[in-house]
Design an enzyme around this catalytic site. Structure first.
Site, PDB file in Angstrom:
ATOM      1  N   GLY A   8       0.820  -1.216   0.000  1.00 33.79           N
ATOM      2  CA  GLY A   8       0.000   0.000   0.000  1.00 33.79           C
ATOM      3  C   GLY A   8       0.846   1.254   0.000  1.00 33.79           C
ATOM      4  O   GLY A   8       0.605   2.187   0.778  1.00 33.79           O
ATOM      5  N   GLY A  14       1.831   4.564   3.775  1.00 38.15           N
ATOM      6  CA  GLY A  14       2.729   3.839   2.887  1.00 38.15           C
ATOM      7  C   GLY A  14       3.531   4.763   1.995  1.00 38.15           C
ATOM      8  O   GLY A  14       4.740   4.575   1.811  1.00 38.15           O
ATOM      9  N   SER A 138      -4.920  -1.391  14.403  1.00 41.98           N
ATOM     10  CA  SER A 138      -5.809  -0.308  14.828  1.00 41.98           C
ATOM     11  C   SER A 138      -6.219  -0.551  16.271  1.00 41.98           C
ATOM     12  O   SER A 138      -6.292  -1.699  16.729  1.00 41.98           O
ATOM     13  CB  SER A 138      -7.055  -0.262  13.934  1.00 41.98           C
ATOM     14  OG  SER A 138      -7.999   0.674  14.424  1.00 41.98           O
ATOM     15  N   TYR A 161     -14.006  -4.402   9.759  1.00 45.97           N
ATOM     16  CA  TYR A 161     -12.679  -3.799   9.912  1.00 45.97           C
ATOM     17  C   TYR A 161     -12.100  -4.124  11.290  1.00 45.97           C
ATOM     18  O   TYR A 161     -10.941  -4.549  11.403  1.00 45.97           O
ATOM     19  CB  TYR A 161     -12.794  -2.288   9.731  1.00 45.97           C
ATOM     20  CG  TYR A 161     -11.521  -1.525   9.980  1.00 45.97           C
ATOM     21  CD1 TYR A 161     -10.563  -1.397   8.979  1.00 45.97           C
ATOM     22  CD2 TYR A 161     -11.271  -0.912  11.206  1.00 45.97           C
ATOM     23  CE1 TYR A 161      -9.381  -0.692   9.202  1.00 45.97           C
ATOM     24  CE2 TYR A 161     -10.108  -0.200  11.437  1.00 45.97           C
ATOM     25  CZ  TYR A 161      -9.163  -0.096  10.430  1.00 45.97           C
ATOM     26  OH  TYR A 161      -8.008   0.594  10.653  1.00 45.97           O
TER      27      TYR A 161
END
Length: 263
Positions: A8, A14, A138, A161
């Site tokens: 990414g 990234g 996260s 997620y």
């Protein structure tokens, strides 16, 4: 000069890492899904002290993850750092989406792809030891329903997620234990809260922090001493993941579910 693979790499953290690392002379293997964006990034950094090598792959496809690992391994004898940065946020795409392999999209990209890519590149990481794997997770984590991994019964992008990020944290701790003797450090990091990225804006959230905030936290972990392993970081600070990520029963079930998904 280290060789560092960043998934990414064309946007957000990234991209920030690619520019910083190439700027200090490292060889950056920049992964992206869009060839045109990758080419533009390579051209932008053409005069940098380091080199940027582009690698195109769609991490929603396990076949393309395998192909990516094969190309990286064919091109490089060693890999000093793997940064599993690419991911799908809670906003777009809206609604439940299955990959061509039959997996829920966020679980596939945020979890299965890093697991498979890392496994396939372990020989190159061992060759560079002491080496590092940095998994971008996260603070948003939620317990996994192992009876419904594709989330057919109940779905939201946020829930999907958060489940994928719990899986990533739990696997990071498992892998750190496994690779400690190989001198491969494995850590999971929440770079910063609601950074100013497309992922955050797609979720309808006003940014709280900058990409630089998150990028510098990840960079600090890339440069951490090799004995820093099996940790969860909130930015630059050691923190703690969801309690379930440390539960031996959860981790055992996750190992079994992962093995079945990657058969």
């Amino acid at each position: 000069m280290a060789t560092i693979l960043i998934t990414g790499a064309t946007a957000g953290v990234g991209r920030y890492l690619t520019r910083r690392l190439a700027g200090r002379g490292e060889t950056v293997l920049a992964h992206g899904r869009d060839a045109a964006k990758l080419d533009a990034l390579v051209k932008e950094l053409d005069g940098a002290p380091g080199r940027v090598r582009p690698y195109v792959a769609d991490l929603a496809s396990l076949a393309e993850v395998r192909d990516l690992a094969g190309r990286v391994a064919a091109d490089h004898d060693r890999l000093d750092v793997l940064v599993n940065n690419a991911g799908v946020g809670s906003g777009r795409p809206e609604g439940r989406t299955l990959t061509r392999d039959g997996h829920e999209l966020r679980f596939a990209v945020n979890y299965l792809a890093p697991v498979l890519l890392t496994r396939l590149l372990l020989p190159r990481l061992r060759a560079a030891a002491p080496a590092r794997v940095v998994n971008e997770g996260s603070l948003g984590q939620e317990e996994i329903d192992f009876a419904d991994l594709t989330m057919a019964r109940r779905y939201s992008g946020t829930m999907a997620y958060c489940r994928s990020k719990l899986a990533l944290a739990a696997w990071s701790f498992d892998l750190a234990d496994e690779l400690r003797a190989d001198r491969i450090a494995v850590n999971c990091i929440h770079p910063a809260t609601y950074m100013d990225t497309d992922m955050v804006r797609d979720a309808g959230v006003a940014p709280w922090s900058t990409v630089e905030d998150g990028g510098e936290a990840v960079l600090q972990l890339i440069d951490a001493p090799p004995d820093v392993t099996g940790e969860f970081f909130d930015g630059a600070r050691r923190s703690r993941a969801h309690d379930a990520a440390y539960d031996p029963g959860v981790r055992s079930r996750l190992r079994a579910a992962t093995a079945a998904a990657l058969e």
